[in-house]
Motif scaffolding. Structure first.
Motif, PDB file in Angstrom:
ATOM      1  N   ARG A   1       8.358 -55.193  -9.211  1.00 12.51           N
ATOM      2  CA  ARG A   1       7.810 -54.804  -7.906  1.00 12.51           C
ATOM      3  C   ARG A   1       8.863 -54.959  -6.792  1.00 12.51           C
ATOM      4  O   ARG A   1       8.943 -54.128  -5.898  1.00 12.51           O
ATOM      5  CB  ARG A   1       6.545 -55.581  -7.601  1.00 12.51           C
ATOM      6  N   ARG A   2       9.658 -55.996  -6.864  1.00 10.75           N
ATOM      7  CA  ARG A   2      10.730 -56.182  -5.875  1.00 10.75           C
ATOM      8  C   ARG A   2      11.757 -55.059  -6.008  1.00 10.75           C
ATOM      9  O   ARG A   2      12.235 -54.516  -5.012  1.00 10.75           O
ATOM     10  CB  ARG A   2      11.398 -57.541  -6.055  1.00 10.75           C
ATOM     11  N   SER A   3      12.088 -54.699  -7.234  1.00 10.74           N
ATOM     12  CA  SER A   3      13.040 -53.610  -7.475  1.00 10.74           C
ATOM     13  C   SER A   3      12.487 -52.282  -6.975  1.00 10.74           C
ATOM     14  O   SER A   3      13.228 -51.467  -6.419  1.00 10.74           O
ATOM     15  CB  SER A   3      13.356 -53.506  -8.970  1.00 10.74           C
ATOM     16  N   LEU A   4      11.192 -52.061  -7.169  1.00 12.26           N
ATOM     17  CA  LEU A   4      10.565 -50.834  -6.675  1.00 12.26           C
ATOM     18  C   LEU A   4      10.680 -50.737  -5.157  1.00 12.26           C
ATOM     19  O   LEU A   4      10.956 -49.663  -4.612  1.00 12.26           O
ATOM     20  CB  LEU A   4       9.092 -50.769  -7.089  1.00 12.26           C
ATOM     21  N   LYS A   5      10.478 -51.849  -4.467  1.00 11.64           N
ATOM     22  CA  LYS A   5      10.599 -51.852  -3.004  1.00 11.64           C
ATOM     23  C   LYS A   5      12.026 -51.521  -2.573  1.00 11.64           C
ATOM     24  O   LYS A   5      12.237 -50.760  -1.633  1.00 11.64           O
ATOM     25  CB  LYS A   5      10.160 -53.203  -2.427  1.00 11.64           C
ATOM     26  N   LYS A   6      13.012 -52.078  -3.271  1.00 12.98           N
ATOM     27  CA  LYS A   6      14.412 -51.785  -2.947  1.00 12.98           C
ATOM     28  C   LYS A   6      14.737 -50.310  -3.188  1.00 12.98           C
ATOM     29  O   LYS A   6      15.426 -49.679  -2.389  1.00 12.98           O
ATOM     30  CB  LYS A   6      15.348 -52.667  -3.775  1.00 12.98           C
ATOM     31  N   LEU A   7      14.241 -49.775  -4.298  1.00 13.90           N
ATOM     32  CA  LEU A   7      14.481 -48.361  -4.589  1.00 13.90           C
ATOM     33  C   LEU A   7      13.812 -47.472  -3.542  1.00 13.90           C
ATOM     34  O   LEU A   7      14.388 -46.465  -3.121  1.00 13.90           O
ATOM     35  CB  LEU A   7      13.964 -48.001  -5.989  1.00 13.90           C
ATOM     36  N   THR A   8      12.626 -47.846  -3.106  1.00 18.50           N
ATOM     37  CA  THR A   8      11.924 -47.078  -2.075  1.00 18.50           C
ATOM     38  C   THR A   8      12.755 -47.038  -0.801  1.00 18.50           C
ATOM     39  O   THR A   8      12.934 -45.973  -0.196  1.00 18.50           O
ATOM     40  CB  THR A   8      10.529 -47.678  -1.801  1.00 18.50           C
TER      41      THR A   8
ATOM     42  N   ALA B   1       7.365 -45.690  -4.366  1.00 17.60           N
ATOM     43  CA  ALA B   1       8.690 -45.420  -4.940  1.00 17.60           C
ATOM     44  C   ALA B   1       8.767 -43.988  -5.458  1.00 17.60           C
ATOM     45  O   ALA B   1       9.764 -43.291  -5.233  1.00 17.60           O
ATOM     46  CB  ALA B   1       8.992 -46.410  -6.068  1.00 17.60           C
ATOM     47  N   MET B   2       7.717 -43.539  -6.116  1.00 20.72           N
ATOM     48  CA  MET B   2       7.707 -42.166  -6.627  1.00 20.72           C
ATOM     49  C   MET B   2       7.745 -41.163  -5.478  1.00 20.72           C
ATOM     50  O   MET B   2       8.520 -40.204  -5.506  1.00 20.72           O
ATOM     51  CB  MET B   2       6.470 -41.934  -7.503  1.00 20.72           C
ATOM     52  N   LEU B   3       6.917 -41.378  -4.483  1.00 20.90           N
ATOM     53  CA  LEU B   3       6.852 -40.457  -3.354  1.00 20.90           C
ATOM     54  C   LEU B   3       8.188 -40.416  -2.612  1.00 20.90           C
ATOM     55  O   LEU B   3       8.668 -39.350  -2.239  1.00 20.90           O
ATOM     56  CB  LEU B   3       5.731 -40.860  -2.402  1.00 20.90           C
ATOM     57  N   SER B   4       8.803 -41.568  -2.425  1.00 17.26           N
ATOM     58  CA  SER B   4      10.085 -41.598  -1.711  1.00 17.26           C
ATOM     59  C   SER B   4      11.190 -40.910  -2.511  1.00 17.26           C
ATOM     60  O   SER B   4      12.106 -40.335  -1.942  1.00 17.26           O
ATOM     61  CB  SER B   4      10.480 -43.039  -1.381  1.00 17.26           C
TER      62      SER B   4
END
Length: 179
Positions: free
Chosen positions: A15-22, A130-133
């Motif tokens: 989840r932290r990685s997803l936020k960074k990717l976003t 993350a997907m949308l971004s």
């Protein structure tokens, strides 16, 4: 194989990685085609909140499109026990601990240059955000209460009221001269 503690640790890391990717994808977004006319519409749906995805395919009518111009892709946290042949669905397990998605159908959906992509979910959602971004969509629409940096337009209607959302979307896209 892994203990529950280890699994929770991997989930937090994911989840932290997803936020960074976003954050990364938000900064890399191409805004050059944001004013293009609407010829295709995509939906990213949280299936936990909205199960009636079939009604979204009806959006082609009021926007003078053909059915093939509407695509729906859904996220389901945990796969249901019943077997499913659906290829337009991504699950939590399709993301590794680095937040990278490993689902070719989802990658293909995100690489489609939709004229409008609708995030059909409420609030913040690490996976769908993350997907949308990451999506190559030109214009992104979401619901009130979502991360404003991800969307070009936020509409304040109940998620369950598809007809009202459709009416409001058409109104705003007309005002923006996208129809």
């Amino acid at each position: 194989m892994y203990s529950k503690l280890t699994m929770r640790m991997f989930e937090k890391l994911k989840r932290r990685s997803l936020k960074k990717l976003t954050e990364k994808y938000i900064l890399e977004r191409d805004y050059s085609q944001v004013n293009s006319k609407v010829k295709t519409i995509g939906f990213l749906v949280d299936e936990q909140l909205f199960q009636d995805s079939d009604t979204l395919y009806e959006f082609y009518k009021p926007f003078n499109l053909v059915p093939k111009d509407i695509k729906v892709f859904s996220f389901l946290e945990v796969k249901k026990k019943l077997p499913s042949l659906r290829q337009n669905q991504v699950q939590c397990k399709d993301f590794n601990w680095k937040g990278e998605m490993h689902n070719p159908n989802a990658e293909e959906f995100l690489n489609t240059e939709f004229d409008v992509l609708i995030g059909y979910y409420k609030g913040n959602h690490e996976f769908l955000d993350a997907m949308l971004s990451k999506s190559k969509a030109r214009f992104k629409v979401g619901f009130d209460g979502a991360d404003e940096r991800l969307f070009d337009l936020l509409i304040s209607v109940p998620l369950e009221d598809v007809k009202l959302f459709q009416k409001e979307l058409k109104k705003y896209l007309t005002i923006l001269n996208k129809l």
